[in-house]
Design a protein around this motif. Structure first.
Motif, PDB file in Angstrom:
ATOM      1  N   GLY A   1       3.140   6.693  39.180  1.00  0.00           N
ATOM      2  CA  GLY A   1       4.070   5.863  39.950  1.00  0.00           C
ATOM      3  C   GLY A   1       4.251   6.410  41.344  1.00  0.00           C
ATOM      4  O   GLY A   1       3.628   7.399  41.739  1.00  0.00           O
ATOM      5  N   ILE A   2       5.134   5.755  42.074  1.00  0.00           N
ATOM      6  CA  ILE A   2       5.412   6.213  43.437  1.00  0.00           C
ATOM      7  C   ILE A   2       6.428   7.353  43.398  1.00  0.00           C
ATOM      8  O   ILE A   2       7.175   7.490  42.436  1.00  0.00           O
ATOM      9  CB  ILE A   2       5.908   5.065  44.339  1.00  0.00           C
ATOM     10  CG1 ILE A   2       7.265   4.527  43.869  1.00  0.00           C
ATOM     11  CG2 ILE A   2       4.875   3.940  44.414  1.00  0.00           C
ATOM     12  CD1 ILE A   2       7.924   3.568  44.856  1.00  0.00           C
ATOM     13  N   THR A   3       6.419   8.143  44.436  1.00  0.00           N
ATOM     14  CA  THR A   3       7.340   9.275  44.510  1.00  0.00           C
ATOM     15  C   THR A   3       8.703   8.805  45.026  1.00  0.00           C
ATOM     16  O   THR A   3       8.850   7.693  45.535  1.00  0.00           O
ATOM     17  CB  THR A   3       6.806  10.359  45.462  1.00  0.00           C
ATOM     18  OG1 THR A   3       6.782   9.818  46.787  1.00  0.00           O
ATOM     19  CG2 THR A   3       5.433  10.842  45.045  1.00  0.00           C
TER      20      THR A   3
ATOM     21  N   ALA B   1      11.923   5.579  48.988  1.00  0.00           N
ATOM     22  CA  ALA B   1      12.849   5.514  50.127  1.00  0.00           C
ATOM     23  C   ALA B   1      12.153   4.923  51.348  1.00  0.00           C
ATOM     24  O   ALA B   1      12.758   4.137  52.092  1.00  0.00           O
ATOM     25  CB  ALA B   1      13.399   6.899  50.437  1.00  0.00           C
ATOM     26  N   ASP B   2      10.889   5.272  51.537  1.00  0.00           N
ATOM     27  CA  ASP B   2      10.140   4.745  52.682  1.00  0.00           C
ATOM     28  C   ASP B   2       9.965   3.237  52.608  1.00  0.00           C
ATOM     29  O   ASP B   2       9.899   2.565  53.637  1.00  0.00           O
ATOM     30  CB  ASP B   2       8.780   5.431  52.796  1.00  0.00           C
ATOM     31  CG  ASP B   2       8.889   6.868  53.298  1.00  0.00           C
ATOM     32  OD1 ASP B   2       9.976   7.248  53.818  1.00  0.00           O
ATOM     33  OD2 ASP B   2       7.895   7.609  53.167  1.00  0.00           O
ATOM     34  N   VAL B   3       9.882   2.676  51.405  1.00  0.00           N
ATOM     35  CA  VAL B   3       9.790   1.220  51.249  1.00  0.00           C
ATOM     36  C   VAL B   3      10.986   0.557  51.935  1.00  0.00           C
ATOM     37  O   VAL B   3      10.838  -0.429  52.664  1.00  0.00           O
ATOM     38  CB  VAL B   3       9.739   0.821  49.753  1.00  0.00           C
ATOM     39  CG1 VAL B   3       9.968  -0.664  49.553  1.00  0.00           C
ATOM     40  CG2 VAL B   3       8.420   1.243  49.133  1.00  0.00           C
ATOM     41  N   LEU B   4      12.173   1.120  51.740  1.00  0.00           N
ATOM     42  CA  LEU B   4      13.383   0.545  52.336  1.00  0.00           C
ATOM     43  C   LEU B   4      13.496   0.874  53.814  1.00  0.00           C
ATOM     44  O   LEU B   4      13.906   0.031  54.610  1.00  0.00           O
ATOM     45  CB  LEU B   4      14.623   1.040  51.595  1.00  0.00           C
ATOM     46  CG  LEU B   4      14.691   0.625  50.126  1.00  0.00           C
ATOM     47  CD1 LEU B   4      15.867   1.284  49.448  1.00  0.00           C
ATOM     48  CD2 LEU B   4      14.780  -0.876  49.998  1.00  0.00           C
TER      49      LEU B   4
ATOM     50  N   GLN C   1      17.613   8.213  42.491  1.00  0.00           N
ATOM     51  CA  GLN C   1      17.410   8.698  41.127  1.00  0.00           C
ATOM     52  C   GLN C   1      16.566   7.697  40.359  1.00  0.00           C
ATOM     53  O   GLN C   1      16.493   6.521  40.717  1.00  0.00           O
ATOM     54  CB  GLN C   1      18.736   8.940  40.412  1.00  0.00           C
ATOM     55  CG  GLN C   1      19.483   7.703  39.998  1.00  0.00           C
ATOM     56  CD  GLN C   1      20.680   8.033  39.107  1.00  0.00           C
ATOM     57  OE1 GLN C   1      21.107   9.171  39.004  1.00  0.00           O
ATOM     58  NE2 GLN C   1      21.214   7.031  38.458  1.00  0.00           N
ATOM     59  N   LEU C   2      15.918   8.175  39.316  1.00  0.00           N
ATOM     60  CA  LEU C   2      15.154   7.285  38.455  1.00  0.00           C
ATOM     61  C   LEU C   2      16.105   6.410  37.653  1.00  0.00           C
ATOM     62  O   LEU C   2      17.227   6.811  37.334  1.00  0.00           O
ATOM     63  CB  LEU C   2      14.258   8.103  37.517  1.00  0.00           C
ATOM     64  CG  LEU C   2      13.044   8.728  38.191  1.00  0.00           C
ATOM     65  CD1 LEU C   2      12.426   9.786  37.288  1.00  0.00           C
ATOM     66  CD2 LEU C   2      12.018   7.665  38.545  1.00  0.00           C
TER      67      LEU C   2
ATOM     68  N   PHE D   1       8.953   1.603  40.035  1.00  0.00           N
ATOM     69  CA  PHE D   1       8.267   2.893  39.960  1.00  0.00           C
ATOM     70  C   PHE D   1       6.747   2.727  39.995  1.00  0.00           C
ATOM     71  O   PHE D   1       6.039   3.532  40.579  1.00  0.00           O
ATOM     72  CB  PHE D   1       8.686   3.621  38.666  1.00  0.00           C
ATOM     73  CG  PHE D   1       7.927   4.886  38.386  1.00  0.00           C
ATOM     74  CD1 PHE D   1       8.253   6.065  39.050  1.00  0.00           C
ATOM     75  CD2 PHE D   1       6.898   4.918  37.452  1.00  0.00           C
ATOM     76  CE1 PHE D   1       7.549   7.253  38.797  1.00  0.00           C
ATOM     77  CE2 PHE D   1       6.202   6.100  37.188  1.00  0.00           C
ATOM     78  CZ  PHE D   1       6.530   7.259  37.862  1.00  0.00           C
ATOM     79  N   SER D   2       6.244   1.658  39.381  1.00  0.00           N
ATOM     80  CA  SER D   2       4.799   1.474  39.255  1.00  0.00           C
ATOM     81  C   SER D   2       4.121   0.951  40.509  1.00  0.00           C
ATOM     82  O   SER D   2       3.051   1.401  40.876  1.00  0.00           O
ATOM     83  CB  SER D   2       4.492   0.513  38.100  1.00  0.00           C
ATOM     84  OG  SER D   2       4.994   1.045  36.900  1.00  0.00           O
ATOM     85  N   ASN D   3       4.762  -0.032  41.184  1.00  0.00           N
ATOM     86  CA  ASN D   3       4.072  -0.684  42.296  1.00  0.00           C
ATOM     87  C   ASN D   3       4.783  -0.583  43.649  1.00  0.00           C
ATOM     88  O   ASN D   3       4.257  -1.053  44.653  1.00  0.00           O
ATOM     89  CB  ASN D   3       3.789  -2.149  41.965  1.00  0.00           C
ATOM     90  CG  ASN D   3       5.051  -2.940  41.717  1.00  0.00           C
ATOM     91  OD1 ASN D   3       6.119  -2.646  42.237  1.00  0.00           O
ATOM     92  ND2 ASN D   3       4.939  -3.973  40.884  1.00  0.00           N
ATOM     93  N   GLY D   4       5.993  -0.032  43.686  1.00  0.00           N
ATOM     94  CA  GLY D   4       6.689   0.151  44.953  1.00  0.00           C
ATOM     95  C   GLY D   4       7.328  -1.101  45.536  1.00  0.00           C
ATOM     96  O   GLY D   4       7.776  -1.091  46.677  1.00  0.00           O
ATOM     97  N   LYS D   5       7.421  -2.157  44.757  1.00  0.00           N
ATOM     98  CA  LYS D   5       8.040  -3.381  45.238  1.00  0.00           C
ATOM     99  C   LYS D   5       9.546  -3.343  44.958  1.00  0.00           C
ATOM    100  O   LYS D   5       9.973  -2.798  43.931  1.00  0.00           O
ATOM    101  CB  LYS D   5       7.413  -4.614  44.584  1.00  0.00           C
ATOM    102  CG  LYS D   5       5.978  -4.811  45.010  1.00  0.00           C
ATOM    103  CD  LYS D   5       5.407  -6.059  44.435  1.00  0.00           C
ATOM    104  CE  LYS D   5       3.959  -6.190  44.927  1.00  0.00           C
ATOM    105  NZ  LYS D   5       3.274  -7.283  44.314  1.00  0.00           N
ATOM    106  N   ILE D   6      10.317  -3.947  45.835  1.00  0.00           N
ATOM    107  CA  ILE D   6      11.765  -3.995  45.632  1.00  0.00           C
ATOM    108  C   ILE D   6      12.055  -4.942  44.491  1.00  0.00           C
ATOM    109  O   ILE D   6      11.680  -6.131  44.521  1.00  0.00           O
ATOM    110  CB  ILE D   6      12.500  -4.430  46.916  1.00  0.00           C
ATOM    111  CG1 ILE D   6      12.256  -3.399  48.034  1.00  0.00           C
ATOM    112  CG2 ILE D   6      14.002  -4.590  46.650  1.00  0.00           C
ATOM    113  CD1 ILE D   6      12.802  -3.806  49.388  1.00  0.00           C
ATOM    114  N   HIS D   7      12.697  -4.418  43.465  1.00  0.00           N
ATOM    115  CA  HIS D   7      13.032  -5.191  42.263  1.00  0.00           C
ATOM    116  C   HIS D   7      14.281  -6.035  42.508  1.00  0.00           C
ATOM    117  O   HIS D   7      14.307  -7.223  42.203  1.00  0.00           O
ATOM    118  CB  HIS D   7      13.229  -4.229  41.095  1.00  0.00           C
ATOM    119  CG  HIS D   7      13.538  -4.863  39.788  1.00  0.00           C
ATOM    120  ND1 HIS D   7      12.614  -5.595  39.072  1.00  0.00           N
ATOM    121  CD2 HIS D   7      14.671  -4.873  39.049  1.00  0.00           C
ATOM    122  CE1 HIS D   7      13.168  -6.032  37.967  1.00  0.00           C
ATOM    123  NE2 HIS D   7      14.411  -5.599  37.916  1.00  0.00           N
TER     124      HIS D   7
END
Length: 161
Positions: free
Chosen positions: A99-101, A106-109, A122-123, A150-156
């Motif tokens: 998954g993504i770190t 955080a970088d996605v946002l 947190q997870l 966690f798997s693809n980095g997309k905002i859920h």
């Protein structure tokens, strides 16, 4: 002069002592409740994911309560194990590199312009979806929670109370 000093200092000392006592009485049970269930969750995680070393155990409470255990398995891989408090749900484990770190989440946002100041990460888990929960102040200075897959980095989803 000494009596006047005593009438000021003594109540302050008593107030401080009461504050410390009251804080301890409230804080201790709250922290104990947060860690309650860690030992059982660790045992389940060790069995399900063949963990040989435990690095950390956290509690996530969203719609449901989950325990997230980080450790190493018998292949010396670093893994996360999501252990539900609800016995009807399944335990899910993934190698950390699947998954993504935390930083990537955080970088996605940040890269999308949503997050101004990240407060905490947190997870998390919602059903069978594994997530990073990110608390931050958005561009309008509002406290916001976003859940990044966690798997693809997309905002859920994003919640601004």
């Amino acid at each position: 002069m000494e009596k006047k000093y005593l009438f000021i200092v003594l109540p302050l000392i008593l107030l401080l002592a009461f504050g410390i006592f009251a804080g301890t009485v409230i804080y201790q049970p709250a922290m104990a409740q947060k860690a309650e269930g860690h030992d059982q969750a660790i045992n389940k995680a060790e069995e399900a994911a063949h963990l040989t070393k435990i690095d950390q155990a956290q509690t996530f409470v969203g719609k449901e309560k989950h325990f997230i255990i980080e450790g190493k398995n018998d292949k010396n891989e670093s893994v996360y194990v999501w252990v539900p408090d609800n016995k009807n749900q399944k335990i899910i484990y993934k190698a950390i590199n699947e998954g993504i770190t935390e930083k990537q989440a955080a970088d996605v946002l940040r890269d999308g312009g949503e997050a101004r100041d990240v407060i905490g990460i947190q997870l998390a888990r919602e059903g069978d979806v594994l997530l990073w929960e990110i608390a931050y102040m958005n561009q309008d200075n509002q406290y916001t929670l976003s859940y990044v897959d966690f798997s693809n980095g997309k905002i859920h989803k994003t919640i601004t109370p």
